[in-house]
Design an enzyme around this catalytic site. Structure first.
Site, PDB file in Angstrom:
ATOM      1  N   ASP A 202       0.823  -1.214   0.000  1.00 20.17           N
ATOM      2  CA  ASP A 202       0.000   0.000   0.000  1.00 20.17           C
ATOM      3  C   ASP A 202       0.863   1.273   0.000  1.00 20.17           C
ATOM      4  O   ASP A 202       2.012   1.246   0.432  1.00 20.17           O
ATOM      5  CB  ASP A 202      -0.904  -0.027   1.239  1.00 20.17           C
ATOM      6  CG  ASP A 202      -2.093   0.904   1.092  1.00 20.17           C
ATOM      7  OD1 ASP A 202      -2.318   1.431  -0.013  1.00 20.17           O
ATOM      8  OD2 ASP A 202      -2.801   1.106   2.089  1.00 20.17           O
TER       9      ASP A 202
ATOM     10  N   ASN B  30     -10.530  -2.670  -6.512  1.00 21.43           N
ATOM     11  CA  ASN B  30      -9.706  -1.675  -7.231  1.00 21.43           C
ATOM     12  C   ASN B  30     -10.289  -1.290  -8.598  1.00 21.43           C
ATOM     13  O   ASN B  30      -9.881  -0.277  -9.174  1.00 21.43           O
ATOM     14  CB  ASN B  30      -8.263  -2.164  -7.417  1.00 21.43           C
ATOM     15  CG  ASN B  30      -7.433  -2.121  -6.151  1.00 21.43           C
ATOM     16  OD1 ASN B  30      -6.490  -2.883  -5.970  1.00 21.43           O
ATOM     17  ND2 ASN B  30      -7.777  -1.215  -5.235  1.00 21.43           N
ATOM     18  N   TRP B  31     -11.284  -2.049  -9.088  1.00 18.84           N
ATOM     19  CA  TRP B  31     -11.939  -1.659 -10.352  1.00 18.84           C
ATOM     20  C   TRP B  31     -12.643  -0.320 -10.200  1.00 18.84           C
ATOM     21  O   TRP B  31     -12.944   0.340 -11.201  1.00 18.84           O
ATOM     22  CB  TRP B  31     -12.976  -2.712 -10.775  1.00 18.84           C
ATOM     23  CG  TRP B  31     -12.388  -4.030 -11.169  1.00 18.84           C
ATOM     24  CD1 TRP B  31     -12.462  -5.190 -10.451  1.00 18.84           C
ATOM     25  CD2 TRP B  31     -11.657  -4.348 -12.356  1.00 18.84           C
ATOM     26  NE1 TRP B  31     -11.804  -6.199 -11.120  1.00 18.84           N
ATOM     27  CE2 TRP B  31     -11.306  -5.711 -12.293  1.00 18.84           C
ATOM     28  CE3 TRP B  31     -11.250  -3.608 -13.474  1.00 18.84           C
ATOM     29  CZ2 TRP B  31     -10.571  -6.348 -13.284  1.00 18.84           C
ATOM     30  CZ3 TRP B  31     -10.520  -4.241 -14.469  1.00 18.84           C
ATOM     31  CH2 TRP B  31     -10.194  -5.604 -14.359  1.00 18.84           C
TER      32      TRP B  31
ATOM     33  N   THR C 274     -10.474  -6.918  -5.949  1.00 25.51           N
ATOM     34  CA  THR C 274     -11.780  -6.877  -6.635  1.00 25.51           C
ATOM     35  C   THR C 274     -12.406  -5.485  -6.499  1.00 25.51           C
ATOM     36  O   THR C 274     -13.241  -5.100  -7.306  1.00 25.51           O
ATOM     37  CB  THR C 274     -12.740  -7.948  -6.055  1.00 25.51           C
ATOM     38  OG1 THR C 274     -12.705  -7.887  -4.626  1.00 25.51           O
ATOM     39  CG2 THR C 274     -12.359  -9.349  -6.487  1.00 25.51           C
TER      40      THR C 274
END
Ligand code: FPP
Length: 229
Positions: free
Chosen positions: A12, A60-61, A58
């Site tokens: 991160d 991050n889209w 999932t």
């Protein structure tokens, strides 16, 4: 030092690092990919058997389309460019996460890389791309339903998850100050030791990794039991 057999990392802080340098966010991801390579080499030297890296979740889209596209370009280019080097280093690559949304090119590349590195044994690097812990659990449940299981134990269930027969992580590292699991490996992290550092991923280094492992080495892992004094 007690070296963990399996290290998982939530990489991160790429965006914040880039912003602090006055650069576009994608530059943080570029630097992040280089750091992932350095950490892989150090893990090989230390004898770590499995390294799992959270590259794209999932969720991050939901980022701006441009960032998502650039991140996927980066991953595709990096894997293509580094293929021979990864083979030379003895890396076995495995991908976890959904395969139905990442695009045909990357999907093909993933299958090819898994096939071509299958016999390598110095380290297994697991790249989590379009991965979510809840999604992983649901895909396993749905597979079990399709196969008409009416009962499963923990061992069987683990086998149906994306990590399959890979042992649970011993140590999870999350960089950039956030203290969350963020839908990573929800089942597999049940007894994993957690290590958080304020350092952003692009500034993470082998020295930082040693620090994390040193901290881990001092922990008493009880797995819910009472340890004899
Ligand atoms: C989180 O930082 C990082 C990501 C969402 C992407 C991580 C991906 C890489 C390092 C590339 C890996 C590539 C390969 C081929 C292994 P962030 O953008 O959420 O940072 P922020 O919280 O500061 O905005």
């Amino acid at each position: 030092m007690n070296v963990p057999r399996h290290i998982a990392i939530i990489m991160d802080g790429n965006g914040r690092w880039a912003k602090n340098q006055g650069m576009p966010r994608i530059m943080g991801h570029y630097r992040g990919a280089e750091v992932a390579e350095e950490i892989t080499r150090t893990c090989i030297d230390l004898g770590v058997e499995y390294l799992t890296l959270f590259a794209f979740s999932t969720e991050n889209w939901n980022r701006p389309r441009e960032e998502v596209e650039l991140l996927f370009d980066l991953m595709r280019n990096y894997l293509k460019e580094k293929k021979e080097e990864l083979i030379r280093l003895g890396v076995r690559l495995k991908f976890i996460g959904r395969r139905d949304r990442v695009g045909k090119d990357l999907r093909r590349m993933m299958e090819e890389l898994e096939r071509e590195t299958a016999e390598n044994y110095r380290i297994t690097v697991v790249l989590a791309i379009d991965y979510g812990g809840r999604d992983d659990i649901l895909r396993a449940v749905n597979k079990l339903i399709r196969l008409e299981f009416d009962h499963v134990d923990e061992e069987t269930f683990s086998y149906f998850l994306d990590l399959g027969d890979i042992p649970d992580p011993d140590l999870l590292i999350r960089t950039a100050g956030e203290k969350r699991i963020s839908n990573f490996l929800l089942w597999n992290l049940a007894y994993t030791e957690l290590y958080f550092t304020d350092v952003c991923w692009p500034d993470f280094s082998s020295e930082e990794l040693y620090r994390a492992i040193e901290d881990y080495s001092g922990r008493k892992r009880k797995f819910g039991r009472v340890l004899d004094e």
